[in-house]
Design a protein around this motif. Sequence first.
Motif: not given
Length: 226
Positions: A117-123
């Motif tokens: 979730v951290v990776v996907a949202l900050n992408r």
Amino acid sequence: MSRPDDRATTPTRRRPIPRAVAESYLSHGPSLVMLLVAGAVAFLVGVQFYVDTMPAVSTLLWPLYADSPTAIALATLSLATLLPTLNQPLASTPTNRPLAYLHTLAYVWLIKYGLWVVVALNRRVGLYIGFDADALYAYWGIIGTHLLFVALAFAILHYGRTTRGALGLSLGLLLANDIVDYGFGFYPPLRYEPGVVVPTLTVALSVGVVALAAWQFDRLGDVRTD
């Protein structure tokens, strides 16, 4: 000179959540029951979110499509195994092969989808971040709750064990999940197309969390190291 309880209260790379902290939440009835209730509520909220976003997914694929609810369900089952040993040290929790599989699966699912979730949202952070009511939930709230997944996974290390079979099964299921998500288009709802980068990072997470589990967990049959 180190005090005798330093190992219980000091975070380490293999035990980021100190044993004393894990004991305070997981070895006592009120706090453990609170975590179980919170897990059940979070599971239902997560399922409702996925039902609203893609209700046409086959029932058989739900455990792989509804990634975060699956992680919460596994974690709740893992925590429920502590009920027979309430008020006893976590080190006294029974261990066996089925439990090793359960605790390992709970750990890798929590770590992977907490970090995913951290990776996907900050992408594509511009589509999510902000300080209005929507962003407080869709960015800060989602990231905050999913980082709690990681903290809970680290707590599991104090009573769970793993085996080579559990690690192998975990890797196989995580990669199967990635195939379902990005090969068939059943990835968690995003505000943008994942392209190549998000699937690549997701597969890397699958491999990475299993490698981390292999390093952080004690093995079934070994003397506990914490």
